[in-house]
Design a protein around this motif. Structure first.
Motif, PDB file in Angstrom:
ATOM      1  N   PRO A 187      18.567 -19.318 -28.694  1.00  0.00           N
ATOM      2  CA  PRO A 187      16.979 -19.503 -27.701  1.00  0.00           C
ATOM      3  C   PRO A 187      16.912 -19.351 -26.961  1.00  0.00           C
ATOM      4  O   PRO A 187      15.783 -19.694 -26.510  1.00  0.00           O
ATOM      5  N   THR A 188      18.142 -19.906 -26.073  1.00  0.00           N
ATOM      6  CA  THR A 188      17.553 -20.171 -24.822  1.00  0.00           C
ATOM      7  C   THR A 188      18.303 -18.908 -23.731  1.00  0.00           C
ATOM      8  O   THR A 188      17.684 -19.224 -22.656  1.00  0.00           O
ATOM      9  N   SER A 190      17.407 -15.684 -22.204  1.00  0.00           N
ATOM     10  CA  SER A 190      16.399 -15.466 -21.062  1.00  0.00           C
ATOM     11  C   SER A 190      16.349 -13.732 -21.334  1.00  0.00           C
ATOM     12  O   SER A 190      15.141 -13.548 -21.500  1.00  0.00           O
ATOM     13  N   LEU A 193      15.302 -12.771 -24.945  1.00  0.00           N
ATOM     14  CA  LEU A 193      13.362 -13.482 -25.275  1.00  0.00           C
ATOM     15  C   LEU A 193      12.867 -12.453 -24.372  1.00  0.00           C
ATOM     16  O   LEU A 193      11.526 -11.686 -24.920  1.00  0.00           O
ATOM     17  N   ARG A 194      13.517 -12.100 -23.147  1.00  0.00           N
ATOM     18  CA  ARG A 194      12.470 -10.873 -22.217  1.00  0.00           C
ATOM     19  C   ARG A 194      12.677  -9.731 -23.206  1.00  0.00           C
ATOM     20  O   ARG A 194      11.464  -8.582 -23.264  1.00  0.00           O
ATOM     21  N   ALA A 214       3.926 -14.561 -24.139  1.00  0.00           N
ATOM     22  CA  ALA A 214       4.736 -16.150 -24.541  1.00  0.00           C
ATOM     23  C   ALA A 214       6.273 -16.013 -24.295  1.00  0.00           C
ATOM     24  O   ALA A 214       6.347 -16.703 -24.218  1.00  0.00           O
ATOM     25  N   TYR A 215       6.559 -14.758 -25.224  1.00  0.00           N
ATOM     26  CA  TYR A 215       7.820 -14.339 -24.349  1.00  0.00           C
ATOM     27  C   TYR A 215       8.434 -14.440 -23.330  1.00  0.00           C
ATOM     28  O   TYR A 215       9.212 -14.944 -22.956  1.00  0.00           O
ATOM     29  N   TYR A 216       7.732 -13.970 -22.513  1.00  0.00           N
ATOM     30  CA  TYR A 216       8.278 -14.029 -20.973  1.00  0.00           C
ATOM     31  C   TYR A 216       7.717 -14.875 -20.425  1.00  0.00           C
ATOM     32  O   TYR A 216       8.673 -15.678 -19.448  1.00  0.00           O
ATOM     33  N   GLU A 217       7.357 -15.681 -20.637  1.00  0.00           N
ATOM     34  CA  GLU A 217       6.941 -16.623 -20.639  1.00  0.00           C
ATOM     35  C   GLU A 217       8.199 -17.908 -20.537  1.00  0.00           C
ATOM     36  O   GLU A 217       8.607 -18.966 -19.687  1.00  0.00           O
ATOM     37  N   GLN A 218       8.303 -17.915 -21.936  1.00  0.00           N
ATOM     38  CA  GLN A 218       9.808 -19.194 -22.427  1.00  0.00           C
ATOM     39  C   GLN A 218      10.683 -18.267 -21.490  1.00  0.00           C
ATOM     40  O   GLN A 218      11.623 -19.209 -21.386  1.00  0.00           O
ATOM     41  N   ALA A 219      10.815 -16.572 -21.329  1.00  0.00           N
ATOM     42  CA  ALA A 219      12.116 -16.359 -20.528  1.00  0.00           C
ATOM     43  C   ALA A 219      11.875 -16.969 -19.750  1.00  0.00           C
ATOM     44  O   ALA A 219      13.278 -17.398 -18.372  1.00  0.00           O
ATOM     45  N   LYS A 221      10.719 -20.445 -18.416  1.00  0.00           N
ATOM     46  CA  LYS A 221      11.412 -21.518 -18.611  1.00  0.00           C
ATOM     47  C   LYS A 221      12.492 -21.382 -17.552  1.00  0.00           C
ATOM     48  O   LYS A 221      13.560 -22.311 -17.800  1.00  0.00           O
TER      49      LYS A 221
END
Length: 294
Positions: A187-188, A190, A193-194, A214-219, A221
């Motif tokens: 889950p971490t 990137s 996620l991207r 939302a997934y781009y922003e999570q990536a 992080k």
């Protein structure tokens, strides 16, 4: 650590032996160098490898197949077969040898035999699926992967490969589902996620675009300097703003998010050393980035 490509033809026996061991320990696939070391150094006195000999034969065999040296691979397989007749590991190498020669039916027969003998070993199943992919049989590969995942649902590598195959078929919904399964195990990550964000963005539509953002922003992080994710945020927000079907609050949120991402992109390019990129080219990139602001 052996990091640079060098001429191994003049290496000593011990240097060659240590290099092969180091690459095995690091799982480094330095195939051309392995073949060079074997042919010019270690093959002169294979018995001196003692207990390592069979391991080296296997290493050299796989490297030889990578380099399309089926003659050398065949020599290694014969040597191993004499020592371990009927060994599953030797049979796997034989199947890979037939794959390299495009003798698909013979290779498949060996894999079927190996799977029947050990149904819990995923390596044989994956080799059989890789063989289908190598032949360009995408639909059969997808079917085989789905069957594999029914028994081994936590196999992240299989989910990742399945996602790529669905993308090749432009089946974005199933590709996204497969990537979500990959993310359950990492889950971490990137990059994953991207990648999921890219798929959602490609699907289009307000719901998918918002999920992509939302997934781009999570990536970001987990990888704050990821330029592709920053561009993804900008493109997602700008496309959402262009739909005109959003509330005033959402419009403010997307505008602010896109502006922040654009500023971070510009700062990245402005921080590049003058001798690392043509100044005029860098200036043009910055100007183009700024033009993306809504």
């Amino acid at each position: 650590m052996v990091a640079d490509r060098r001429d191994w033809t003049t290496a000593s026996f011990e240097e060659g032996r240590e290099a092969l061991k180091e690459w095995r320990d690091e799982h480094a696939r330095r195939s051309e160098e392995v073949v060079e070391l074997w042919e010019h150094v270690l093959s002169r006195s294979p018995s001196s490898l003692a207990d390592e000999l069979c391991t080296v034969y296997e290493q050299v065999c796989i490297s030889a197949l990578d380099c399309a040296r089926t003659d050398l691979a065949h020599e290694c397989i014969n040597a191993l077969h004499k020592r371990f007749p009927g060994s599953a590991r030797v049979l796997r190498l034989q199947a890979m040898f037939y794959e390299a020669r495009s003798q698909w039916k013979t290779a498949e027969g060996i894999y079927e035999k190996l799977i029947a003998a050990d149904e819990t070993n995923t390596a044989y199943r994956k080799r059989r699926i890789a063989m289908l992919i190598g032949q360009g049989k995408r639909l059969e590969s997808i079917k085989a992967l789905n069957e594999h995942l029914e028994s081994f649902i936590t196999d992240s590598e299989a989910w990742l490969q399945l996602s790529e195959l669905y993308l090749a078929e432009s089946d974005y919904a199933r590709a996204a589902h497969a990537m979500e399964e990959v993310l359950l195990a990492a889950p971490t990550n990137s990059i994953y996620l991207r990648r999921l964000a890219d798929i959602r963005y490609t699907q289009g539509g307000q719901e998918h675009l918002d999920i992509a953002r939302a997934y781009y922003e999570q990536a970001l992080k987990f990888s704050p300097q990821d330029l592709r994710a920053l561009y993804g945020v900008v493109l997602s927000c700008n496309t959402l703003l262009a739909t005109g079907r959003i509330t005033g609050d959402k419009k403010k949120e997307y505008t602010a998010t896109a502006a922040s991402a654009l500023q971070r992109i510009v700062e990245r390019y402005e921080s590049i050393e003058p001798d690392a990129i043509n100044p005029e080219e860098n200036s043009n990139i910055i100007e183009a980035v700024r033009s993306m602001e809504v």
